[in-house]
Design a protein around this motif. Structure first.
Motif, PDB file in Angstrom:
ATOM      1  N   TYR A   1       0.817  -1.209   0.000  1.00 60.52           N
ATOM      2  CA  TYR A   1       0.000   0.000   0.000  1.00 60.52           C
ATOM      3  C   TYR A   1       0.855   1.265   0.000  1.00 60.52           C
ATOM      4  CZ  TYR A   1      -3.990  -2.974   0.844  1.00 60.52           C
ATOM      5  OH  TYR A   1      -4.958  -3.926   0.706  1.00 60.52           O
ATOM      6  N   ILE A   2       0.440   2.223  -0.832  1.00 58.75           N
ATOM      7  CA  ILE A   2       1.124   3.523  -0.906  1.00 58.75           C
ATOM      8  C   ILE A   2       0.271   4.627  -0.296  1.00 58.75           C
ATOM      9  CG2 ILE A   2       2.520   2.880  -2.891  1.00 58.75           C
ATOM     10  CD1 ILE A   2       0.504   4.447  -4.659  1.00 58.75           C
ATOM     11  N   ALA A   3      -0.960   4.282   0.059  1.00 55.83           N
ATOM     12  CA  ALA A   3      -1.874   5.196   0.743  1.00 55.83           C
ATOM     13  C   ALA A   3      -2.771   4.361   1.637  1.00 55.83           C
ATOM     14  CB  ALA A   3      -2.711   5.984  -0.261  1.00 55.83           C
ATOM     15  N   GLY A   4      -3.199   4.963   2.722  1.00 55.89           N
ATOM     16  CA  GLY A   4      -4.061   4.257   3.656  1.00 55.89           C
ATOM     17  C   GLY A   4      -5.525   4.330   3.261  1.00 55.89           C
ATOM     18  N   PRO A   5      -6.390   3.710   4.065  1.00 53.88           N
ATOM     19  CA  PRO A   5      -7.824   3.804   3.826  1.00 53.88           C
ATOM     20  C   PRO A   5      -8.284   5.262   3.884  1.00 53.88           C
ATOM     21  CG  PRO A   5      -7.325   2.137   5.493  1.00 53.88           C
ATOM     22  CD  PRO A   5      -6.058   2.889   5.222  1.00 53.88           C
ATOM     23  N   ASN A   6      -9.387   5.569   3.235  1.00 51.39           N
ATOM     24  CA  ASN A   6      -9.984   6.908   3.221  1.00 51.39           C
ATOM     25  C   ASN A   6      -9.094   7.934   2.531  1.00 51.39           C
ATOM     26  OD1 ASN A   6     -12.274   6.005   4.781  1.00 51.39           O
ATOM     27  ND2 ASN A   6     -10.907   6.002   6.543  1.00 51.39           N
ATOM     28  N   ASP A   7      -8.456   7.533   1.451  1.00 54.09           N
ATOM     29  CA  ASP A   7      -7.608   8.435   0.665  1.00 54.09           C
ATOM     30  C   ASP A   7      -8.506   9.280  -0.235  1.00 54.09           C
ATOM     31  OD1 ASP A   7      -5.524   9.644  -0.738  1.00 54.09           O
ATOM     32  OD2 ASP A   7      -5.250   7.934  -2.075  1.00 54.09           O
ATOM     33  N   VAL A   8      -8.870  10.443   0.265  1.00 51.41           N
ATOM     34  CA  VAL A   8      -9.752  11.373  -0.449  1.00 51.41           C
ATOM     35  C   VAL A   8      -9.114  12.756  -0.406  1.00 51.41           C
ATOM     36  CG1 VAL A   8     -11.856  10.049   0.012  1.00 51.41           C
ATOM     37  CG2 VAL A   8     -11.110  11.790   1.648  1.00 51.41           C
ATOM     38  N   PRO A   9      -9.550  13.694  -1.257  1.00 45.40           N
ATOM     39  CA  PRO A   9      -8.930  15.028  -1.265  1.00 45.40           C
ATOM     40  C   PRO A   9      -8.855  15.707   0.102  1.00 45.40           C
ATOM     41  CG  PRO A   9     -10.289  14.772  -3.199  1.00 45.40           C
ATOM     42  CD  PRO A   9     -10.530  13.547  -2.343  1.00 45.40           C
ATOM     43  N   ALA A  10      -9.851  15.488   0.946  1.00 45.06           N
ATOM     44  CA  ALA A  10      -9.821  16.105   2.278  1.00 45.06           C
ATOM     45  C   ALA A  10      -8.863  15.387   3.231  1.00 45.06           C
ATOM     46  CB  ALA A  10     -11.225  16.114   2.873  1.00 45.06           C
ATOM     47  N   ASN A  11      -8.389  14.195   2.823  1.00 46.25           N
ATOM     48  CA  ASN A  11      -7.485  13.393   3.644  1.00 46.25           C
ATOM     49  C   ASN A  11      -6.410  12.781   2.737  1.00 46.25           C
ATOM     50  OD1 ASN A  11      -6.480  11.997   5.904  1.00 46.25           O
ATOM     51  ND2 ASN A  11      -7.862  10.268   5.593  1.00 46.25           N
ATOM     52  N   PRO A  12      -5.551  13.624   2.104  1.00 47.55           N
ATOM     53  CA  PRO A  12      -4.586  13.114   1.127  1.00 47.55           C
ATOM     54  C   PRO A  12      -3.702  12.011   1.699  1.00 47.55           C
ATOM     55  CG  PRO A  12      -4.562  15.514   1.184  1.00 47.55           C
ATOM     56  CD  PRO A  12      -5.413  15.052   2.332  1.00 47.55           C
ATOM     57  N   GLY A  13      -3.628  10.921   0.969  1.00 42.89           N
ATOM     58  CA  GLY A  13      -2.816   9.789   1.405  1.00 42.89           C
ATOM     59  C   GLY A  13      -3.546   8.848   2.337  1.00 42.89           C
ATOM     60  N   GLY A  14      -4.713   9.241   2.806  1.00 39.25           N
ATOM     61  CA  GLY A  14      -5.511   8.363   3.645  1.00 39.25           C
ATOM     62  C   GLY A  14      -5.048   8.287   5.090  1.00 39.25           C
ATOM     63  N   ASP A  15      -5.738   7.464   5.842  1.00 38.21           N
ATOM     64  CA  ASP A  15      -5.432   7.287   7.265  1.00 38.21           C
ATOM     65  C   ASP A  15      -4.065   6.632   7.435  1.00 38.21           C
ATOM     66  OD1 ASP A  15      -8.005   8.235   7.615  1.00 38.21           O
ATOM     67  OD2 ASP A  15      -8.872   6.239   7.970  1.00 38.21           O
ATOM     68  N   GLY A  16      -3.243   7.196   8.272  1.00 40.16           N
ATOM     69  CA  GLY A  16      -1.929   6.628   8.569  1.00 40.16           C
ATOM     70  C   GLY A  16      -0.868   6.880   7.515  1.00 40.16           C
ATOM     71  N   PHE A  17      -1.160   7.729   6.533  1.00 39.92           N
ATOM     72  CA  PHE A  17      -0.241   7.963   5.412  1.00 39.92           C
ATOM     73  C   PHE A  17       1.156   8.368   5.861  1.00 39.92           C
ATOM     74  CE2 PHE A  17       1.403  11.028   2.163  1.00 39.92           C
ATOM     75  CZ  PHE A  17       1.620  10.113   1.145  1.00 39.92           C
ATOM     76  N   MET A  18       1.264   9.234   6.848  1.00 40.56           N
ATOM     77  CA  MET A  18       2.590   9.727   7.257  1.00 40.56           C
ATOM     78  C   MET A  18       3.473   8.616   7.813  1.00 40.56           C
ATOM     79  SD  MET A  18       2.718  12.655   6.078  1.00 40.56           S
ATOM     80  CE  MET A  18       4.334  13.099   6.672  1.00 40.56           C
ATOM     81  N   ARG A  19       2.892   7.482   8.243  1.00 45.80           N
ATOM     82  CA  ARG A  19       3.704   6.351   8.704  1.00 45.80           C
ATOM     83  C   ARG A  19       4.635   5.885   7.597  1.00 45.80           C
ATOM     84  NH1 ARG A  19       7.085   3.458   9.740  1.00 45.80           N
ATOM     85  NH2 ARG A  19       7.001   1.435  10.755  1.00 45.80           N
ATOM     86  N   LEU A  20       4.196   5.997   6.346  1.00 47.38           N
ATOM     87  CA  LEU A  20       5.020   5.569   5.211  1.00 47.38           C
ATOM     88  C   LEU A  20       6.188   6.510   4.946  1.00 47.38           C
ATOM     89  CD1 LEU A  20       2.240   4.484   2.686  1.00 47.38           C
ATOM     90  CD2 LEU A  20       3.647   3.019   4.162  1.00 47.38           C
ATOM     91  N   HIS A  21       6.190   7.682   5.585  1.00 47.81           N
ATOM     92  CA  HIS A  21       7.210   8.688   5.300  1.00 47.81           C
ATOM     93  C   HIS A  21       8.039   9.086   6.517  1.00 47.81           C
ATOM     94  CE1 HIS A  21       5.542   8.917   1.323  1.00 47.81           C
ATOM     95  NE2 HIS A  21       4.369   8.851   1.904  1.00 47.81           N
ATOM     96  N   GLU A  22       7.860   8.385   7.612  1.00 54.20           N
ATOM     97  CA  GLU A  22       8.652   8.674   8.804  1.00 54.20           C
ATOM     98  C   GLU A  22      10.144   8.449   8.554  1.00 54.20           C
ATOM     99  OE1 GLU A  22       6.970   6.293  11.912  1.00 54.20           O
ATOM    100  OE2 GLU A  22       5.133   7.502  11.989  1.00 54.20           O
TER     101      GLU A  22
END
Length: 194
Positions: free
Chosen positions: A15-36
């Protein structure tokens, strides 16, 4: 000669984006975990990392052009028209929104991914083209215009969201160019074999 390189952080389950990847939530839930691994904190601040992976931020900043998918650029309003100070090319069959008129470095290309990549490589000169966006990467692979993949595999299972290679239409052989293993991520560089 420049190369086109996809840079992507990805969970072990793809996965490159989490659930709920919508314009109001770019990258979805937990997205920043992929970029720590890069030094991003959960609130979006950047704290520079040291060690084997410290050269990646500089490598991405040294690119000569960016080829990014429309969904990717629209979620961040085209980075305000300036990402690394280089031209940004967006393959799209629809005309750009009105905000793009304020961004002279952003060019929408309507005649296909191969044309968009050719324009990005011409603009990059002898520097690499930084490729962003899962859908765009898949189309570039299919068209034979993606040269390398730099995958930052994060030791986490997302279990849902948006996968990088969810809809690959054909087999693609890759050659491992280099591997850096760190506690935060395994960084694997692949060359696309043609």
């Amino acid at each position: 000669m420049s190369a086109s390189v996809l840079y992507m952080s990805m969970s072990v389950d793809g996965y490159i984006a989490g659930p709920n990847d919508v314009p109001a939530n770019p990258g979805g839930d937990g997205f920043m975990r992929l970029h720590e691994w890069y030094g991003f904190t959960p609130d979006g601040e950047v704290v520079p990392k040291s060690g084997p992976a410290e050269h990646f931020p500089e490598e991405t900043r040294a690119t000569g052009a960016i080829l990014a998918g429309r969904r990717t650029v629209e979620q961040v309003d085209h980075w305000g028209g300036d990402s690394h100070g280089v031209p940004i090319f967006v393959p799209s069959h629809r005309p750009p929104g009105p905000s793009v008129a304020n961004y002279p470095l952003v060019t929408y290309v309507s005649d296909g991914i191969a044309s968009a990549m050719a324009q990005a490589k011409a603009a990059a000169g002898d520097r690499n083209v930084f490729v962003l966006g899962g859908y765009t990467a898949q189309r570039a692979l299919e068209a034979g215009v993606l040269d390398e993949l730099q995958i930052h595999q994060i030791p986490v299972l997302f279990g849902g969201g948006r996968r990088l290679f969810d809809v690959s239409s054909s087999r693609v052989e890759l050659e491992i160019v280099r591997v850096f293993d760190t506690p935060e991520a395994t960084h694997i560089r692949y060359r696309v074999l043609r």
